[in-house]
Write a protein that holds these residues in place. Structure first.
Motif, PDB file in Angstrom:
ATOM      1  N   VAL A 166      -2.732   9.005 -51.375  1.00 15.87           N
ATOM      2  CA  VAL A 166      -4.551   8.861 -51.356  1.00 15.87           C
ATOM      3  C   VAL A 166      -5.249   9.127 -53.377  1.00 15.87           C
ATOM      4  N   LEU A 191     -19.226  -2.091 -56.579  1.00 13.97           N
ATOM      5  CA  LEU A 191     -19.020  -0.877 -55.843  1.00 13.97           C
ATOM      6  C   LEU A 191     -18.703   0.381 -56.348  1.00 13.97           C
ATOM      7  N   LEU A 194     -19.911   1.995 -52.836  1.00  9.90           N
ATOM      8  CA  LEU A 194     -19.144   2.318 -51.510  1.00  9.90           C
ATOM      9  C   LEU A 194     -17.608   3.181 -52.480  1.00  9.90           C
ATOM     10  N   THR A 198     -17.081   6.578 -50.037  1.00 10.47           N
ATOM     11  CA  THR A 198     -15.684   6.798 -49.287  1.00 10.47           C
ATOM     12  C   THR A 198     -14.959   8.026 -48.800  1.00 10.47           C
ATOM     13  N   PRO A 207     -10.369  10.730 -41.256  1.00  9.80           N
ATOM     14  CA  PRO A 207      -9.992   9.899 -42.012  1.00  9.80           C
ATOM     15  C   PRO A 207     -10.189   8.807 -40.918  1.00  9.80           C
ATOM     16  N   GLN A 211     -12.518   5.653 -40.456  1.00 13.32           N
ATOM     17  CA  GLN A 211     -12.633   3.961 -40.594  1.00 13.32           C
ATOM     18  C   GLN A 211     -13.187   3.125 -40.027  1.00 13.32           C
ATOM     19  N   THR A 212     -13.666   2.357 -41.444  1.00 13.50           N
ATOM     20  CA  THR A 212     -14.185   0.762 -40.567  1.00 13.50           C
ATOM     21  C   THR A 212     -14.023  -0.939 -41.407  1.00 13.50           C
TER      22      THR A 212
ATOM     23  N   ALA B 163     -13.928  -5.408 -50.880  1.00  7.46           N
ATOM     24  CA  ALA B 163     -14.502  -3.843 -50.854  1.00  7.46           C
ATOM     25  C   ALA B 163     -13.897  -3.210 -49.690  1.00  7.46           C
ATOM     26  N   VAL B 164     -12.992  -3.883 -49.318  1.00  5.29           N
ATOM     27  CA  VAL B 164     -12.670  -3.982 -47.879  1.00  5.29           C
ATOM     28  C   VAL B 164     -11.241  -3.413 -49.190  1.00  5.29           C
ATOM     29  N   PHE B 165     -11.305  -3.432 -49.706  1.00  5.74           N
ATOM     30  CA  PHE B 165      -9.469  -3.284 -50.790  1.00  5.74           C
ATOM     31  C   PHE B 165     -10.099  -1.418 -50.975  1.00  5.74           C
ATOM     32  N   VAL B 166     -11.265  -1.080 -51.432  1.00  6.76           N
ATOM     33  CA  VAL B 166     -12.000   0.008 -52.480  1.00  6.76           C
ATOM     34  C   VAL B 166     -12.582   1.290 -51.321  1.00  6.76           C
ATOM     35  N   SER B 167     -12.372   0.659 -50.071  1.00  3.73           N
ATOM     36  CA  SER B 167     -13.114   1.331 -48.647  1.00  3.73           C
ATOM     37  C   SER B 167     -11.918   1.349 -47.854  1.00  3.73           C
ATOM     38  N   ASN B 168     -11.679   0.441 -47.027  1.00  2.00           N
ATOM     39  CA  ASN B 168     -11.079   0.308 -45.998  1.00  2.00           C
ATOM     40  C   ASN B 168      -9.872   0.349 -46.408  1.00  2.00           C
ATOM     41  N   PHE B 169      -9.345   0.085 -47.331  1.00  2.83           N
ATOM     42  CA  PHE B 169      -7.844   0.436 -47.313  1.00  2.83           C
ATOM     43  C   PHE B 169      -7.706   1.468 -48.007  1.00  2.83           C
ATOM     44  N   VAL B 170      -8.536   2.295 -48.536  1.00  4.36           N
ATOM     45  CA  VAL B 170      -8.316   3.355 -49.038  1.00  4.36           C
ATOM     46  C   VAL B 170      -8.449   4.364 -48.353  1.00  4.36           C
ATOM     47  N   ASN B 171      -9.175   4.270 -47.491  1.00  5.10           N
ATOM     48  CA  ASN B 171      -9.693   5.414 -46.381  1.00  5.10           C
ATOM     49  C   ASN B 171      -8.210   5.108 -45.677  1.00  5.10           C
ATOM     50  N   HIS B 172      -7.625   4.404 -45.445  1.00  8.11           N
ATOM     51  CA  HIS B 172      -6.069   3.888 -45.028  1.00  8.11           C
ATOM     52  C   HIS B 172      -5.321   5.105 -45.495  1.00  8.11           C
ATOM     53  N   MET B 173      -5.023   4.366 -46.918  1.00  3.16           N
ATOM     54  CA  MET B 173      -4.927   5.888 -47.920  1.00  3.16           C
ATOM     55  C   MET B 173      -4.727   7.119 -47.596  1.00  3.16           C
ATOM     56  N   TYR B 174      -5.774   7.737 -46.711  1.00  4.75           N
ATOM     57  CA  TYR B 174      -6.234   9.350 -46.561  1.00  4.75           C
ATOM     58  C   TYR B 174      -5.608   9.181 -45.475  1.00  4.75           C
ATOM     59  N   TYR B 175      -5.835   8.061 -44.576  1.00  2.64           N
ATOM     60  CA  TYR B 175      -5.128   8.718 -43.172  1.00  2.64           C
ATOM     61  C   TYR B 175      -3.948   9.119 -43.373  1.00  2.64           C
TER      62      TYR B 175
END
Lengths: 250, 250
Positions: A166, A191, A194, A198, A207, A211-212, B163-175
């Motif tokens: 994290v 960015l 965002l 996030t 989490p 997820q989006t 944006a996918v890296f800094v948001s969606n993928f970041v959220n998956h790290m939280y997951y």
């Protein structure tokens, strides 16, 4: 008033000192460092010793050095039957020399010297071999932070792995985002809202709920286009792997 | 006063409506939706039409639907020679039917219906085929946000990958962090100050300067222990790959 020795002069010590300076309950007796020059940047000269043998016995000794050096340094402490703790997320309590009573005082935060933080919010994870020492660590921790937890060595170890995901890995996602922006003449600032949102979202949604993006929507047209867009092979691999992992957990 | 039609009833429309409601310069004429029931949750009934053919010509038409449907919906708009824009990060302007004047109005933010946001901070990325339309989009964007950018289709596409890296993928790290915590009986809350500070740091340090952790220190004792700790094969793979990527960029 209790006295504290510190061994080390890294980022954790830098921030710990600032927090301890505000306390009227604890006094720093000495700080043992390897390099005088580096330490003088933020440690008052009268507190510094450059040889661990110069340390005199205190109520609590905090070892805050690189993980590999903790064992040897605890061996070299020139006194015994005192409370000695390390500040490492990954190191077991047992690595400390048992000539002293052992404990752990692990601040779970990402510390950089050039970035001030509110120590009051830093979660402090404690462990000790006996109830008395644990209480002493709790008193110290409560003086410095509002988030104090008691964790076993095993829990602390798993927490550290979670923290790498994290924080360290999240920062690497920012790094890749920044690289992509720079290569395409886009200011990284675009960015930042965002990035902020996030992280903020996690206070309101799990989490899973938060997820989006194209992966969770199984929008393969977009994920295929993104993979094709990424020229850097490592980033392409990361994109594929995390997309797969997101989709596995839907 | 300019009039706006909206097509779609997703998360972007939900937040856009809240922002547009505060404006005295723009008036929503109609919102075309697929499902009346879902739309009634947040759209006034008198604005809703359920058949795109019921839409009357307006100054600006915003298409905010899933990427795959944009082209067909732009074909089905029952008027021409008007400004029609989509809100997609990945879709080229040219996919819109050229019976209308085409543009893009892409809000770069992670939107969830249950989480309010400050639209003023949302970066709006604009594109249009001619100067007049671009100016009209700028006026609308300036009314809604303080962060307005003009980007080409190619830049927008790369920004979306970032944006996918800094948001969606970041959220998956939280997951993943949350999964590790749950498996070890640790409250996820303990990680929240770290999550917050990791995102906040980026306002003061570059991602390169902000990188901390065992990977960037080449602390293989710790990274090996973490890899061994991770039982989930996908998480183990992610750990190895991101560690490798961090070390490549040191």
């Amino acid at each position: 008033m209790k006295t504290i020795n510190i061994i080390g002069a890294g980022n954790v010590v830098y921030h710990l000192l600032q927090a301890l300076n505000k306390s009227s309950q604890y006094k720093i007796q000495n700080i043992a460092v390897r390099s005088l020059e580096k330490a003088l940047d933020f440690i008052p000269e009268e507190l510094i010793v450059t040889n661990i043998n110069q340390l005199k016995k205190t109520d609590i000794t905090l070892i805050s050095v690189t993980d590999n050096a903790i064992e040897q340094i605890s061996d070299n402490i020139p006194y015994k039957d005192s409370l000695v703790v390390h500040t490492s997320g990954t190191t077991a309590l047992e690595i400390l020399n048992d000539k002293n009573r052992r404990g752990v005082f692990y601040p779970l935060q990402t510390f950089s010297k050039n970035k001030e933080i509110s120590f009051k919010e830093v979660p402090l994870c404690l462990e000790a071999e006996n109830e008395n020492d644990l209480n002493d660590l709790k008193k110290l921790a409560d003086e410095l932070s509002e988030n104090v937890y008691e964790l076993s060595s095993q829990q602390r170890k798993s927490l550290h792995v979670a923290a790498v995901f994290v924080s360290n890995f999240v920062n690497h996602m920012y790094y890749i985002g920044n690289e992509i922006c720079m290569a395409n003449n886009i200011p990284f600032n675009i960015l930042k809202p965002l990035i902020k949102e996030t992280a903020n979202k996690i206070n309101y949604l799990s989490p899973e709920e938060a997820q989006t993006g194209p992966a969770v929507r199984f929008d393969t047209k977009t994920t295929d286009a993104h993979e094709a867009f990424l020229i850097n092979e490592t980033y392409k691999e990361i994109y594929k792997l995390i997309t797969k992992s997101i989709q596995k957990n839907v």
